[in-house]
Design an enzyme around this catalytic site. Structure first.
Site, PDB file in Angstrom:
ATOM      1  N   GLU A 270      74.633  69.464  19.117  1.00  0.00           N
ATOM      2  CA  GLU A 270      73.381  69.932  20.208  1.00  0.00           C
ATOM      3  C   GLU A 270      74.000  69.578  21.444  1.00  0.00           C
ATOM      4  OE1 GLU A 270      71.308  72.312  19.872  1.00  0.00           O
ATOM      5  OE2 GLU A 270      71.720  72.327  17.608  1.00  0.00           O
ATOM      6  N   TRP A 273      76.511  71.790  22.951  1.00  0.00           N
ATOM      7  CA  TRP A 273      76.035  72.949  23.260  1.00  0.00           C
ATOM      8  C   TRP A 273      75.608  72.456  24.702  1.00  0.00           C
ATOM      9  CZ3 TRP A 273      75.706  77.726  22.773  1.00  0.00           C
ATOM     10  CH2 TRP A 273      76.012  78.328  21.410  1.00  0.00           C
ATOM     11  N   TRP A 302      64.642  97.352  31.242  1.00  0.00           N
ATOM     12  CA  TRP A 302      63.686  96.336  30.987  1.00  0.00           C
ATOM     13  C   TRP A 302      62.411  97.177  31.276  1.00  0.00           C
ATOM     14  CZ3 TRP A 302      65.445  93.065  27.887  1.00  0.00           C
ATOM     15  CH2 TRP A 302      66.700  92.245  27.915  1.00  0.00           C
ATOM     16  N   ASN A 337      62.850  73.546  20.196  1.00  0.00           N
ATOM     17  CA  ASN A 337      63.677  74.583  20.186  1.00  0.00           C
ATOM     18  C   ASN A 337      63.703  76.173  19.517  1.00  0.00           C
ATOM     19  OD1 ASN A 337      66.564  75.418  21.152  1.00  0.00           O
ATOM     20  ND2 ASN A 337      67.007  75.216  19.077  1.00  0.00           N
ATOM     21  N   TRP A 355      64.616  89.272  30.667  1.00  0.00           N
ATOM     22  CA  TRP A 355      64.656  87.805  30.412  1.00  0.00           C
ATOM     23  C   TRP A 355      64.416  86.770  31.465  1.00  0.00           C
ATOM     24  CZ3 TRP A 355      68.590  85.159  33.345  1.00  0.00           C
ATOM     25  CH2 TRP A 355      69.634  86.142  33.677  1.00  0.00           C
TER      26      TRP A 355
HETATM   27  C1  LIG Z   1      64.861  79.970  25.775  1.00  0.00           C
HETATM   28  C2  LIG Z   1      65.360  78.723  25.795  1.00  0.00           C
HETATM   29  C3  LIG Z   1      65.169  77.806  27.017  1.00  0.00           C
HETATM   30  C4  LIG Z   1      65.608  76.579  26.896  1.00  0.00           C
HETATM   31  N1  LIG Z   1      65.206  75.840  28.105  1.00  0.00           N
HETATM   32  C5  LIG Z   1      65.934  74.686  28.032  1.00  0.00           C
HETATM   33  C6  LIG Z   1      65.468  73.917  29.251  1.00  0.00           C
HETATM   34  O1  LIG Z   1      65.098  74.402  30.443  1.00  0.00           O
HETATM   35  N2  LIG Z   1      66.017  72.400  29.335  1.00  0.00           N
HETATM   36  C7  LIG Z   1      66.329  71.851  28.258  1.00  0.00           C
HETATM   37  O2  LIG Z   1      66.989  70.638  28.528  1.00  0.00           O
HETATM   38  N3  LIG Z   1      66.683  72.688  27.060  1.00  0.00           N
HETATM   39  C8  LIG Z   1      66.571  74.158  27.100  1.00  0.00           C
HETATM   40  N4  LIG Z   1      66.491  74.621  25.962  1.00  0.00           N
HETATM   41  C9  LIG Z   1      67.354  74.044  24.762  1.00  0.00           C
HETATM   42  C10 LIG Z   1      66.494  73.332  23.797  1.00  0.00           C
HETATM   43  O3  LIG Z   1      65.589  74.133  23.289  1.00  0.00           O
HETATM   44  C11 LIG Z   1      66.096  71.978  24.072  1.00  0.00           C
HETATM   45  O4  LIG Z   1      67.037  71.081  24.762  1.00  0.00           O
HETATM   46  C12 LIG Z   1      65.378  71.181  23.087  1.00  0.00           C
HETATM   47  O5  LIG Z   1      64.158  71.697  22.370  1.00  0.00           O
HETATM   48  C13 LIG Z   1      65.039  69.911  23.438  1.00  0.00           C
HETATM   49  O6  LIG Z   1      64.081  68.971  22.443  1.00  0.00           O
HETATM   50  P1  LIG Z   1      64.858  67.646  22.022  1.00  0.00           P
HETATM   51  O7  LIG Z   1      65.299  66.993  23.023  1.00  0.00           O
HETATM   52  O8  LIG Z   1      64.026  67.215  21.083  1.00  0.00           O
HETATM   53  O9  LIG Z   1      66.329  68.305  21.309  1.00  0.00           O
HETATM   54  P2  LIG Z   1      67.324  67.766  20.299  1.00  0.00           P
HETATM   55  O10 LIG Z   1      67.338  68.648  19.237  1.00  0.00           O
HETATM   56  O11 LIG Z   1      66.985  66.288  19.900  1.00  0.00           O
HETATM   57  O12 LIG Z   1      68.754  67.775  20.936  1.00  0.00           O
HETATM   58  C14 LIG Z   1      69.154  66.775  21.713  1.00  0.00           C
HETATM   59  C15 LIG Z   1      69.550  67.156  23.180  1.00  0.00           C
HETATM   60  O13 LIG Z   1      70.508  68.016  23.229  1.00  0.00           O
HETATM   61  C16 LIG Z   1      70.222  69.190  24.237  1.00  0.00           C
HETATM   62  N5  LIG Z   1      70.359  70.300  23.451  1.00  0.00           N
HETATM   63  C17 LIG Z   1      69.579  70.788  22.430  1.00  0.00           C
HETATM   64  N6  LIG Z   1      69.494  71.955  22.161  1.00  0.00           N
HETATM   65  C18 LIG Z   1      70.343  72.466  23.208  1.00  0.00           C
HETATM   66  C19 LIG Z   1      70.665  73.738  23.603  1.00  0.00           C
HETATM   67  N7  LIG Z   1      70.465  75.090  22.581  1.00  0.00           N
HETATM   68  N8  LIG Z   1      71.205  74.133  24.594  1.00  0.00           N
HETATM   69  C20 LIG Z   1      71.450  73.154  25.515  1.00  0.00           C
HETATM   70  N9  LIG Z   1      71.271  71.989  25.204  1.00  0.00           N
HETATM   71  C21 LIG Z   1      70.672  71.617  24.023  1.00  0.00           C
HETATM   72  C22 LIG Z   1      69.093  68.704  24.834  1.00  0.00           C
HETATM   73  O14 LIG Z   1      69.605  67.862  26.087  1.00  0.00           O
HETATM   74  C23 LIG Z   1      68.491  67.931  23.922  1.00  0.00           C
HETATM   75  O15 LIG Z   1      67.636  66.766  24.508  1.00  0.00           O
HETATM   76  C24 LIG Z   1      66.374  75.989  25.789  1.00  0.00           C
HETATM   77  C25 LIG Z   1      66.395  76.782  24.750  1.00  0.00           C
HETATM   78  C26 LIG Z   1      66.014  78.110  24.473  1.00  0.00           C
HETATM   79  C27 LIG Z   1      66.152  79.053  23.576  1.00  0.00           C
END
Ligand SMILES: Cc1cc2nc3c(=O)[nH]c(=O)nc-3n(C[C@H](O)[C@H](O)[C@H](O)COP(=O)(O)OP(=O)(O)OC[C@H]3O[C@@H](n4cnc5c(N)ncnc54)[C@H](O)[C@@H]3O)c2cc1C
Length: 469
Positions: A270, A273, A302, A337, A355
């Site tokens: 993650e 990513w 759209w 997520n 979107w």
């Molecule tokens: C439509 C959509 C919009 C999103 N908008 C944002 C946003 O504005 N800001 C944001 O930080 N994340 C965003 N995400 C990615 C992801 O959903 C969140 O980072 C995650 O839910 C945060 O929860 P966590 O800190 O518990 O993540 P964890 O699962 O613990 O992951 C650790 C860290 O990895 C990074 N990460 C995790 N998944 C992703 C991902 N798919 N893409 C990029 N980085 C990721 C984040 O920094 C996260 O804090 C988005 C995803 C989607 C599908």
């Protein structure tokens, strides 16, 4: 030597390359933050994140004061005013160099270029937000990767070979200073549910690694569980760095997991990513300008269904998992997520709404809103992005709910009107409710998913027909 550190989205003193280098060699260090409330609004960022930022600015102020570094907050309404403001402030104080960590949005990059052209002193810019520096991972032909898997492979090879750089906080440069409380003006919504400051972020990181890192892969998809780190608000504002996350993984597992199947790998992935989307934003400036990654998808037709958009925003679509997620976002400023993927798919592929509207709604609500991940996530779900979900893969909101919230615990937490509905029917509760709770207010599903899915596929097929003409 007198050095100025310009703080932006890097509200920390540990693992802060700009601060670390500025403080090397016994230089005198001063810190500045330039608040741009008008730009904040133009970027559509949330009032909750602004509150979180303000509280973390104060925490940073206190940390810096302990190190003997004074922080000044300047205000310019928008980025265009920053070069002149900084120049005037800086020149009057006779600094020898400016230090800052890079910001990656196009407006931020233009601002920084203008600042560098305006100031007469050297400006030293660092990578403080990615494990691997932007632009340094390329395909054989020297281009940025457009697909995640080869990017991740290259990222793992780089980190495996060269490791990552983790910097300590600089040593105190003098006696602790007293500091006045700082607070940003403008609309704010309380972010008190999230403790401020890098110590709080570090504590959350350690706790997550100790309790959940090993079984993250099994638990991360269930929104009723506490299976993810909830570190995103800290990473988004740079209160925590990704290198610190890597160090915490190593501290817990004694080494970094470099291949799929190893404990901790799914979480590391993650973080890759996160780097991927940030590298993309730098390589493809159009992503900062509301443009699709795949240019042909700009022609998608759209729907302009404003009522549909309002129902989605309000959590009134008649699909319980979607509605629970949207109401959770509205009330807490955060969303799991799995749910972000489900609601983004629903808006774009069930309601066929652009979107960009969803991206903006998220940005205006999220405490962790940040352009690269938000844009990346939305374009992934919509099928317009780099390495996006294939256009024919449309999430079924009912089966997603059944799979990831089987007992309906998450749904009941956010939809009180469904409190009495048994788990076996909670993902399609209407018949049960009509029988057992006549007069209930929960809406009927606003679209028929099977038909909506076919329409979404037809929208993409129409693009192919355009190409063929
Ligand atoms: C439509 C959509 C919009 C999103 N908008 C944002 C946003 O504005 N800001 C944001 O930080 N994340 C965003 N995400 C990615 C992801 O959903 C969140 O980072 C995650 O839910 C945060 O929860 P966590 O800190 O518990 O993540 P964890 O699962 O613990 O992951 C650790 C860290 O990895 C990074 N990460 C995790 N998944 C992703 C991902 N798919 N893409 C990029 N980085 C990721 C984040 O920094 C996260 O804090 C988005 C995803 C989607 C599908």
């Amino acid at each position: 030597m007198r050095h100025l550190v310009w703080f932006r989205t890097d509200f920390r003193v540990a693992d802060n390359p700009a601060l670390y280098d500025a403080a090397a060699d016994g230089a005198e260090v001063t810190a500045v933050y330039v608040d741009c409330p008008g730009q904040w609004q133009d970027h559509g960022k949330s009032a909750m994140q602004r509150d979180f930022l303000s509280r973390n600015l104060q925490a940073l102020n206190e940390q810096l004061a302990q190190l003997g570094i004074a922080l000044t907050v300047l205000t310019a309404d928008r980025f265009v005013e920053v070069p002149a403001l900084l120049a005037e402030w800086v020149e009057a104080r006779g600094f020898d160099a400016l230090y800052a960590n890079r910001e990656i949005g196009i407006d931020e990059r233009r601002r920084d270029k203008a600042v560098q052209q305006t100031l007469t002193m050297p400006c030293r810019v660092y990578n403080g937000d990615c494990v691997v520096d932007h632009g340094s991972l390329t395909t054989r032909s020297g281009d940025m990767y457009k697909v995640f898997t080869p990017f991740a492979k290259s990222w793992l090879a780089r980190v495996g070979a060269s490791g990552y750089r983790l910097l300590p906080a600089p040593a105190a440069l003098g006696e602790p200073l007293s500091c006045e409380p700082l607070s940003l003006s403008g609309e704010r919504v309380s972010s008190e549910a999230w403790p401020a400051g890098e110590a709080a972020a570090a504590q959350r990181l350690t706790q997550f690694c100790q309790r959940s890192l090993r079984d993250y892969g099994e638990r991360r998809d269930f929104p009723a569980e506490d299976g993810t780190s909830s570190l995103s608000p800290y990473l988004a504002l740079g209160i925590l760095s990704p290198n610190q996350c890597l160090a915490a993984i190593e501290a817990e597992l004694e080494q970094l997991p470099f291949s799929r199947g190893e404990p901790g790998f799914v979480w590391l992935n993650e973080l890759i990513w996160r780097d991927f989307y940030r590298h993309l934003l730098v390589a493809f400036p159009r992503l900062s300008m509301g443009r699709a990654f795949k240019p042909d998808t700009e022609a998608l037709q759209w729907s302009r269904d404003d009522d549909g958009f309002r129902a989605w925003c309000a959590g009134q679509t008649g699909y319980p998992i979607v509605d629970a997620a949207m109401r959770c976002l509205k009330q807490t400023g955060w969303m799991h997520n799995r749910l972000r993927m489900i609601v983004a798919s629903f808006l774009t592929k069930d309601l066929h709404i652009d979107w960009r509207r969803g991206e903006a709604w998220f940005m205006a609500r999220l405490i962790d809103g940040e352009l690269a991940a938000n844009n990346g996530g939305w374009q992934w779900a919509a099928g317009t992005g780099a390495d996006a979900a294939p256009y024919f893969r449309v999430f079924n909101p009912t089966t997603q709910g059944e799979r990831f919230d089987a007992e309906g615990d998450f749904i009941r937490r956010w939809l009180p009107e469904l409190a009495e509905v048994p788990a076996r029917v909670i993902h399609a509760p209407h018949d049960w409710m009509d029988t057992h709770q006549p007069g209930h207010s929960y809406p009927k599903p606003m679209v028929d998913h099977a038909r909506a899915r076919l329409h979404a596929i037809a929208m993409f097929d129409a693009l192919k027909d355009r190409e063929a003409v």
